[in-house]
Design a protein around this motif. Structure first.
Motif, PDB file in Angstrom:
ATOM      1  N   ARG A  95       0.683  -1.581   0.254  1.00  0.00           N
ATOM      2  CA  ARG A  95       0.230   0.230  -0.108  1.00  0.00           C
ATOM      3  C   ARG A  95       1.103   1.034   0.157  1.00  0.00           C
ATOM      4  N   LEU A  96       2.055   1.281   0.671  1.00  0.00           N
ATOM      5  CA  LEU A  96       3.032   2.497   0.366  1.00  0.00           C
ATOM      6  C   LEU A  96       4.332   1.918  -0.508  1.00  0.00           C
ATOM      7  N   ASP A  97       4.757   2.380  -1.391  1.00  0.00           N
ATOM      8  CA  ASP A  97       5.877   2.595  -2.200  1.00  0.00           C
ATOM      9  C   ASP A  97       5.960   3.475  -2.149  1.00  0.00           C
ATOM     10  N   VAL A  98       7.459   3.999  -1.680  1.00  0.00           N
ATOM     11  CA  VAL A  98       8.141   5.075  -2.200  1.00  0.00           C
ATOM     12  C   VAL A  98       9.477   5.486  -1.762  1.00  0.00           C
ATOM     13  N   GLN A  99       9.942   6.902  -3.020  1.00  0.00           N
ATOM     14  CA  GLN A  99      10.964   6.957  -3.483  1.00  0.00           C
ATOM     15  C   GLN A  99      11.683   7.838  -2.305  1.00  0.00           C
ATOM     16  N   LEU A 100      12.671   8.113  -1.806  1.00  0.00           N
ATOM     17  CA  LEU A 100      12.927   8.292  -0.653  1.00  0.00           C
ATOM     18  C   LEU A 100      14.123   9.485  -1.306  1.00  0.00           C
ATOM     19  N   SER A 101      14.155  11.017  -1.019  1.00  0.00           N
ATOM     20  CA  SER A 101      15.178  11.888  -0.980  1.00  0.00           C
ATOM     21  C   SER A 101      15.604  13.106   0.601  1.00  0.00           C
ATOM     22  N   SER A 102      16.451  13.395   0.452  1.00  0.00           N
ATOM     23  CA  SER A 102      17.432  14.359   1.239  1.00  0.00           C
ATOM     24  C   SER A 102      16.107  15.479   1.314  1.00  0.00           C
ATOM     25  N   PRO A 103      16.369  15.735   2.456  1.00  0.00           N
ATOM     26  CA  PRO A 103      15.310  17.236   2.479  1.00  0.00           C
ATOM     27  C   PRO A 103      15.884  18.175   1.381  1.00  0.00           C
ATOM     28  N   GLY A 104      15.693  18.921   1.396  1.00  0.00           N
ATOM     29  CA  GLY A 104      16.744  20.102   0.186  1.00  0.00           C
ATOM     30  C   GLY A 104      16.970  19.222  -0.922  1.00  0.00           C
ATOM     31  N   GLY A 105      17.304  18.027  -1.233  1.00  0.00           N
ATOM     32  CA  GLY A 105      18.294  17.582  -2.017  1.00  0.00           C
ATOM     33  C   GLY A 105      17.575  17.334  -3.879  1.00  0.00           C
ATOM     34  N   ALA A 106      18.210  16.938  -3.942  1.00  0.00           N
ATOM     35  CA  ALA A 106      18.213  16.658  -5.837  1.00  0.00           C
ATOM     36  C   ALA A 106      17.215  16.024  -5.921  1.00  0.00           C
ATOM     37  N   GLY A 107      16.555  15.023  -5.135  1.00  0.00           N
ATOM     38  CA  GLY A 107      15.831  14.309  -5.515  1.00  0.00           C
ATOM     39  C   GLY A 107      14.156  13.869  -5.429  1.00  0.00           C
ATOM     40  N   THR A 108      13.710  13.246  -6.293  1.00  0.00           N
ATOM     41  CA  THR A 108      12.096  13.451  -6.025  1.00  0.00           C
ATOM     42  C   THR A 108      11.516  12.693  -5.469  1.00  0.00           C
ATOM     43  N   GLY A 109      11.574  12.224  -4.195  1.00  0.00           N
ATOM     44  CA  GLY A 109      11.440  11.626  -3.337  1.00  0.00           C
ATOM     45  C   GLY A 109      10.293  12.510  -2.001  1.00  0.00           C
ATOM     46  N   THR A 110      10.083  11.740  -1.136  1.00  0.00           N
ATOM     47  CA  THR A 110       9.954  12.263  -0.104  1.00  0.00           C
ATOM     48  C   THR A 110      10.967  11.696   0.517  1.00  0.00           C
ATOM     49  N   ASN A 111      10.893  12.605   2.814  1.00  0.00           N
ATOM     50  CA  ASN A 111      11.815  12.250   3.459  1.00  0.00           C
ATOM     51  C   ASN A 111      10.755  12.046   4.209  1.00  0.00           C
ATOM     52  N   PRO A 112      12.241  11.191   5.620  1.00  0.00           N
ATOM     53  CA  PRO A 112      11.300  10.689   6.950  1.00  0.00           C
ATOM     54  C   PRO A 112      11.010  12.071   7.717  1.00  0.00           C
ATOM     55  N   GLU A 113      10.925  13.017   7.425  1.00  0.00           N
ATOM     56  CA  GLU A 113      10.189  14.244   8.049  1.00  0.00           C
ATOM     57  C   GLU A 113       8.654  14.103   7.535  1.00  0.00           C
ATOM     58  N   GLN A 114       8.929  14.665   6.609  1.00  0.00           N
ATOM     59  CA  GLN A 114       7.482  14.459   5.961  1.00  0.00           C
ATOM     60  C   GLN A 114       6.579  13.260   6.248  1.00  0.00           C
ATOM     61  N   LEU A 115       7.546  12.240   6.532  1.00  0.00           N
ATOM     62  CA  LEU A 115       6.490  10.963   6.549  1.00  0.00           C
ATOM     63  C   LEU A 115       6.091  11.398   7.990  1.00  0.00           C
ATOM     64  N   PHE A 116       6.546  11.430   9.290  1.00  0.00           N
ATOM     65  CA  PHE A 116       6.640  11.534  10.448  1.00  0.00           C
ATOM     66  C   PHE A 116       5.763  12.170  10.361  1.00  0.00           C
ATOM     67  N   ALA A 117       5.522  13.602   9.790  1.00  0.00           N
ATOM     68  CA  ALA A 117       4.754  14.672   9.988  1.00  0.00           C
ATOM     69  C   ALA A 117       3.060  14.140   9.616  1.00  0.00           C
ATOM     70  N   ALA A 118       2.727  13.491   8.694  1.00  0.00           N
ATOM     71  CA  ALA A 118       1.369  13.005   7.540  1.00  0.00           C
ATOM     72  C   ALA A 118       1.149  11.472   8.513  1.00  0.00           C
ATOM     73  N   GLY A 119       2.240  10.806   9.045  1.00  0.00           N
ATOM     74  CA  GLY A 119       1.652  10.034  10.581  1.00  0.00           C
ATOM     75  C   GLY A 119       1.326  10.166  11.357  1.00  0.00           C
TER      76      GLY A 119
END
Length: 138
Positions: free
Chosen positions: A29-53
């Motif tokens: 049900r969850l399959d996400v690409q991860l990227s560092s905060p402020g980095g060039a990647g297009t994924g989410t980051n653990p802090e965003q996931l924590f905020a959502a959760g």
């Protein structure tokens, strides 16, 4: 340390690559690409996931408290969670601001509901005494 009286649910996620990787749950049900905060990647980051959760869990706690106290919650209630990441001495830590919107509720009732939900919410209980959590009602 608090121990569970009973396990109601276990979430399972498999993560590779850390902040520049991928994470997926065992049920798909969850399959996400991860990227560092402020980095060039297009994924989410653990802090965003924590905020959502945390914000979703907190709304669940408010609903549970409201049901027990026979309070009608506004249909358009919402929580805007902000999770800060920063240094704490030689390590890193997080801080949280929960901006809770309960349109139409009087301030005293909304504050009491939020404070009670903060005692019930599993994320609040997990973070209590470990990180700064601000609960803003407005």
């Amino acid at each position: 340390m608090n121990k569970l009286d009973k396990v109601l649910y276990t979430a399972r996620a498999h993560t590779t690559g850390g902040r520049e990787g991928q994470s997926r749950t065992d049920d798909g049900r969850l399959d996400v690409q991860l990227s560092s905060p402020g980095g060039a990647g297009t994924g989410t980051n653990p802090e965003q996931l924590f905020a959502a959760g945390y914000s979703a869990c907190f709304i669940g706690a408010m609903k549970a408290v409201a049901a027990k106290q026979k309070i009608t919650l506004p249909q358009d209630l919402s929580v805007d969670a902000e999770v800060d990441l920063g240094p704490v001495g030689q390590a890193y830590g997080i801080a949280v601001r929960m901006n809770i919107h309960l349109p139409g509720m009087d301030t005293a009732s909304a504050r009491q509901l939020v404070d009670t939900a903060h005692q019930v919410c599993p994320y609040s209980n997990a973070t209590r005494g470990n990180i700064d959590v601000q609960l803003n009602v407005g």
